[in-house]
Each structure stands twice: as C-alpha cells, then as structure tokens.
Design a protein around this motif. Structure first.
Motif, PDB file in Angstrom:
ATOM      1  N   ASP A   1      11.803 -47.558   5.350  1.00 42.53           N
ATOM      2  CA  ASP A   1      12.632 -46.381   5.078  1.00 42.53           C
ATOM      3  C   ASP A   1      13.713 -46.687   4.049  1.00 42.53           C
ATOM      4  O   ASP A   1      14.001 -45.864   3.169  1.00 42.53           O
ATOM      5  CB  ASP A   1      13.270 -45.871   6.369  1.00 42.53           C
ATOM      6  CG  ASP A   1      12.256 -45.268   7.317  1.00 42.53           C
ATOM      7  OD1 ASP A   1      11.150 -44.926   6.847  1.00 42.53           O
ATOM      8  OD2 ASP A   1      12.567 -45.153   8.519  1.00 42.53           O
ATOM      9  N   LEU A   2      14.337 -47.861   4.148  1.00 41.51           N
ATOM     10  CA  LEU A   2      15.354 -48.250   3.168  1.00 41.51           C
ATOM     11  C   LEU A   2      14.734 -48.382   1.785  1.00 41.51           C
ATOM     12  O   LEU A   2      15.332 -47.962   0.784  1.00 41.51           O
ATOM     13  CB  LEU A   2      16.021 -49.562   3.588  1.00 41.51           C
ATOM     14  CG  LEU A   2      17.103 -50.081   2.647  1.00 41.51           C
ATOM     15  CD1 LEU A   2      18.289 -49.128   2.640  1.00 41.51           C
ATOM     16  CD2 LEU A   2      17.536 -51.470   3.043  1.00 41.51           C
ATOM     17  N   HIS A   3      13.533 -48.931   1.716  1.00 34.31           N
ATOM     18  CA  HIS A   3      12.829 -49.039   0.433  1.00 34.31           C
ATOM     19  C   HIS A   3      12.584 -47.655  -0.157  1.00 34.31           C
ATOM     20  O   HIS A   3      12.768 -47.443  -1.363  1.00 34.31           O
ATOM     21  CB  HIS A   3      11.510 -49.790   0.638  1.00 34.31           C
ATOM     22  CG  HIS A   3      10.682 -49.899  -0.587  1.00 34.31           C
ATOM     23  ND1 HIS A   3       9.650 -49.024  -0.859  1.00 34.31           N
ATOM     24  CD2 HIS A   3      10.726 -50.771  -1.614  1.00 34.31           C
ATOM     25  CE1 HIS A   3       9.102 -49.358  -2.012  1.00 34.31           C
ATOM     26  NE2 HIS A   3       9.728 -50.423  -2.484  1.00 34.31           N
ATOM     27  N   ALA A   4      12.178 -46.711   0.673  1.00 36.64           N
ATOM     28  CA  ALA A   4      11.944 -45.347   0.188  1.00 36.64           C
ATOM     29  C   ALA A   4      13.247 -44.704  -0.299  1.00 36.64           C
ATOM     30  O   ALA A   4      13.260 -44.022  -1.343  1.00 36.64           O
ATOM     31  CB  ALA A   4      11.308 -44.498   1.289  1.00 36.64           C
ATOM     32  N   ASP A   5      14.335 -44.917   0.439  1.00 36.19           N
ATOM     33  CA  ASP A   5      15.626 -44.359   0.024  1.00 36.19           C
ATOM     34  C   ASP A   5      16.082 -44.937  -1.309  1.00 36.19           C
ATOM     35  O   ASP A   5      16.542 -44.207  -2.194  1.00 36.19           O
ATOM     36  CB  ASP A   5      16.691 -44.621   1.085  1.00 36.19           C
ATOM     37  CG  ASP A   5      16.416 -43.880   2.380  1.00 36.19           C
ATOM     38  OD1 ASP A   5      15.620 -42.919   2.352  1.00 36.19           O
ATOM     39  OD2 ASP A   5      16.996 -44.269   3.414  1.00 36.19           O
ATOM     40  N   ILE A   6      15.966 -46.253  -1.463  1.00 30.47           N
ATOM     41  CA  ILE A   6      16.400 -46.886  -2.703  1.00 30.47           C
ATOM     42  C   ILE A   6      15.511 -46.455  -3.863  1.00 30.47           C
ATOM     43  O   ILE A   6      15.998 -46.226  -4.977  1.00 30.47           O
ATOM     44  CB  ILE A   6      16.434 -48.420  -2.540  1.00 30.47           C
ATOM     45  CG1 ILE A   6      17.574 -48.800  -1.593  1.00 30.47           C
ATOM     46  CG2 ILE A   6      16.606 -49.120  -3.871  1.00 30.47           C
ATOM     47  CD1 ILE A   6      17.646 -50.255  -1.252  1.00 30.47           C
ATOM     48  N   CYS A   7      14.213 -46.292  -3.623  1.00 28.37           N
ATOM     49  CA  CYS A   7      13.318 -45.806  -4.677  1.00 28.37           C
ATOM     50  C   CYS A   7      13.664 -44.382  -5.083  1.00 28.37           C
ATOM     51  O   CYS A   7      13.567 -44.021  -6.266  1.00 28.37           O
ATOM     52  CB  CYS A   7      11.867 -45.899  -4.236  1.00 28.37           C
ATOM     53  SG  CYS A   7      11.218 -47.565  -4.319  1.00 28.37           S
ATOM     54  N   PHE A   8      14.100 -43.558  -4.130  1.00 29.75           N
ATOM     55  CA  PHE A   8      14.530 -42.197  -4.452  1.00 29.75           C
ATOM     56  C   PHE A   8      15.717 -42.224  -5.409  1.00 29.75           C
ATOM     57  O   PHE A   8      15.720 -41.554  -6.444  1.00 29.75           O
ATOM     58  CB  PHE A   8      14.889 -41.428  -3.179  1.00 29.75           C
ATOM     59  CG  PHE A   8      15.590 -40.133  -3.442  1.00 29.75           C
ATOM     60  CD1 PHE A   8      14.882 -39.033  -3.884  1.00 29.75           C
ATOM     61  CD2 PHE A   8      16.961 -40.021  -3.267  1.00 29.75           C
ATOM     62  CE1 PHE A   8      15.523 -37.837  -4.137  1.00 29.75           C
ATOM     63  CE2 PHE A   8      17.611 -38.835  -3.524  1.00 29.75           C
ATOM     64  CZ  PHE A   8      16.891 -37.732  -3.959  1.00 29.75           C
ATOM     65  N   PHE A   9      16.751 -43.029  -5.065  1.00 27.84           N
ATOM     66  CA  PHE A   9      17.914 -43.123  -5.938  1.00 27.84           C
ATOM     67  C   PHE A   9      17.533 -43.705  -7.301  1.00 27.84           C
ATOM     68  O   PHE A   9      18.042 -43.272  -8.332  1.00 27.84           O
ATOM     69  CB  PHE A   9      19.010 -43.981  -5.299  1.00 27.84           C
ATOM     70  CG  PHE A   9      19.736 -43.275  -4.202  1.00 27.84           C
ATOM     71  CD1 PHE A   9      20.512 -42.164  -4.465  1.00 27.84           C
ATOM     72  CD2 PHE A   9      19.658 -43.726  -2.905  1.00 27.84           C
ATOM     73  CE1 PHE A   9      21.186 -41.501  -3.460  1.00 27.84           C
ATOM     74  CE2 PHE A   9      20.326 -43.081  -1.891  1.00 27.84           C
ATOM     75  CZ  PHE A   9      21.085 -41.964  -2.161  1.00 27.84           C
ATOM     76  N   LEU A  10      16.635 -44.669  -7.308  1.00 26.81           N
ATOM     77  CA  LEU A  10      16.195 -45.274  -8.559  1.00 26.81           C
ATOM     78  C   LEU A  10      15.526 -44.244  -9.464  1.00 26.81           C
ATOM     79  O   LEU A  10      15.827 -44.170 -10.662  1.00 26.81           O
ATOM     80  CB  LEU A  10      15.228 -46.422  -8.261  1.00 26.81           C
ATOM     81  CG  LEU A  10      14.638 -47.112  -9.469  1.00 26.81           C
ATOM     82  CD1 LEU A  10      15.382 -48.405  -9.725  1.00 26.81           C
ATOM     83  CD2 LEU A  10      13.181 -47.391  -9.233  1.00 26.81           C
ATOM     84  N   ILE A  11      14.664 -43.429  -8.907  1.00 25.41           N
ATOM     85  CA  ILE A  11      13.947 -42.438  -9.708  1.00 25.41           C
ATOM     86  C   ILE A  11      14.896 -41.342 -10.195  1.00 25.41           C
ATOM     87  O   ILE A  11      14.822 -40.912 -11.347  1.00 25.41           O
ATOM     88  CB  ILE A  11      12.765 -41.854  -8.902  1.00 25.41           C
ATOM     89  CG1 ILE A  11      11.692 -42.940  -8.743  1.00 25.41           C
ATOM     90  CG2 ILE A  11      12.188 -40.620  -9.576  1.00 25.41           C
ATOM     91  CD1 ILE A  11      10.593 -42.585  -7.785  1.00 25.41           C
ATOM     92  N   VAL A  12      15.826 -40.907  -9.327  1.00 28.32           N
ATOM     93  CA  VAL A  12      16.792 -39.881  -9.739  1.00 28.32           C
ATOM     94  C   VAL A  12      17.661 -40.395 -10.883  1.00 28.32           C
ATOM     95  O   VAL A  12      17.881 -39.694 -11.885  1.00 28.32           O
ATOM     96  CB  VAL A  12      17.651 -39.430  -8.535  1.00 28.32           C
ATOM     97  CG1 VAL A  12      18.845 -38.623  -8.987  1.00 28.32           C
ATOM     98  CG2 VAL A  12      16.808 -38.639  -7.561  1.00 28.32           C
ATOM     99  N   ILE A  13      18.151 -41.624 -10.775  1.00 29.45           N
ATOM    100  CA  ILE A  13      18.993 -42.197 -11.830  1.00 29.45           C
ATOM    101  C   ILE A  13      18.184 -42.379 -13.105  1.00 29.45           C
ATOM    102  O   ILE A  13      18.669 -42.092 -14.208  1.00 29.45           O
ATOM    103  CB  ILE A  13      19.619 -43.518 -11.351  1.00 29.45           C
ATOM    104  CG1 ILE A  13      20.652 -43.241 -10.257  1.00 29.45           C
ATOM    105  CG2 ILE A  13      20.255 -44.270 -12.504  1.00 29.45           C
ATOM    106  CD1 ILE A  13      21.145 -44.482  -9.558  1.00 29.45           C
ATOM    107  N   LEU A  14      16.945 -42.842 -12.999  1.00 25.91           N
ATOM    108  CA  LEU A  14      16.098 -43.038 -14.170  1.00 25.91           C
ATOM    109  C   LEU A  14      15.844 -41.719 -14.895  1.00 25.91           C
ATOM    110  O   LEU A  14      15.970 -41.647 -16.121  1.00 25.91           O
ATOM    111  CB  LEU A  14      14.771 -43.680 -13.758  1.00 25.91           C
ATOM    112  CG  LEU A  14      13.779 -43.920 -14.883  1.00 25.91           C
ATOM    113  CD1 LEU A  14      14.268 -45.035 -15.781  1.00 25.91           C
ATOM    114  CD2 LEU A  14      12.417 -44.225 -14.325  1.00 25.91           C
TER     115      LEU A  14
END
Length: 149
Positions: free
Chosen positions: A36-49
């Motif tokens: 779940d933490l990996h999914a959350d961090i990937c969400f923020f990564l994609i939004v910032i990108l």
C-alpha cells in the motif's frame, strides 16, 4: 517456447516468475502495508511527474522567443514563493505519515519475536542455540555429526 506456453496455463502459487513486474500476493499484514505504501508513493510520483512535464511544456510553448521577443521582468511574487515552499513540505508530510506508521508496526514484531536464534562466534567455529521454542542445541548436533564422520 514450450515453457512459455506451459506457464500460461499453470498456477504460480505466489512464486516469483521471470520478468515479474508487480509484488507477489502478501502473506502478512506488514507486507500489505508495504504494498500500500508503494502504491501511495507511486501515486505522488506520477502526479508530480505529470505536473512538472505539463509546466515544462507550457513554459516552453508560452515563452518561446518568437512569441515573446522581449522577456518580462519579475522581482518578487510572494504568493508563488509561498506555494513553492509549502507544497513540497505538504507532499513530504503526506508520504512520511504512512511510512512512519508502517515502521512502528515493524517495532511490534521485534518486541514479540516468534523465534530467537542465539549465534555465537567462537575461535574456529560458530555455535547456534534456539532455547525458547526448540529444546535442542544445534552446535551439539553438528559436533555429533562431525564426530561420526
């Protein structure tokens, strides 16, 4: 080729496969937290990108020298500087809170271990002992095996 066809119709039972891209199914609640933490961090990564790429493309398109030959002069923009400073701290806080709660759940496991193995380094060998759950001394068994040979 045959293995590719065979793997298509077989169940993998959560074993790693070649070129696997995602996590295996979690067996513990801690691994579920990691996924779940990996999914959350990937969400923020994609939004910032996406935000950075959109802003970069907009800047390149809007401020091309053919569209605006004389550059504008900006000295201060207080609201922009506030957003520029506060937004990254909010993002870091949103990432840090779930990760810290996950780290503290790992502390609960350390406080109540299921098995403790005592390993002592001697001069010429290692000795192992599991006294809490198993009533045997592994180094004594290893010495018996060595003496038999």
């Amino acid at each position: 080729m045959i293995s590719m066809v065979w793997n298509k119709w077989t169940a993998h039972a959560d074993a790693p496969v070649a070129w696997q891209k995602l996590f295996q199914d979690p067996a513990t609640s801690n691994m579920e937290g990691i996924v779940d933490l990996h999914a959350d961090i990937c969400f923020f990564l994609i939004v910032i990108l996406v935000l950075v790429l959109w802003l970069g493309a907009r800047i390149v398109a809007s401020f091309h020298h053919s569209l605006q030959p004389v550059p504008e002069r900006f000295n201060h923009h207080t609201s922009l500087e506030l957003v520029w400073a506060i937004l990254p701290s909010v993002i870091v806080t949103l990432i840090a809170l779930p990760s810290l709660s996950l780290v503290y759940t790992f502390d609960d496991l350390v406080a109540k271990p299921c098995l403790t193995v005592k390993i002592c380094g001697r001069q010429w060998y290692w000795s192992y002992a599991m006294n809490e759950h198993v009533n045997m001394n592994l180094s004594a068994q290893a010495q018996e095996l060595l003496l038999r040979d």
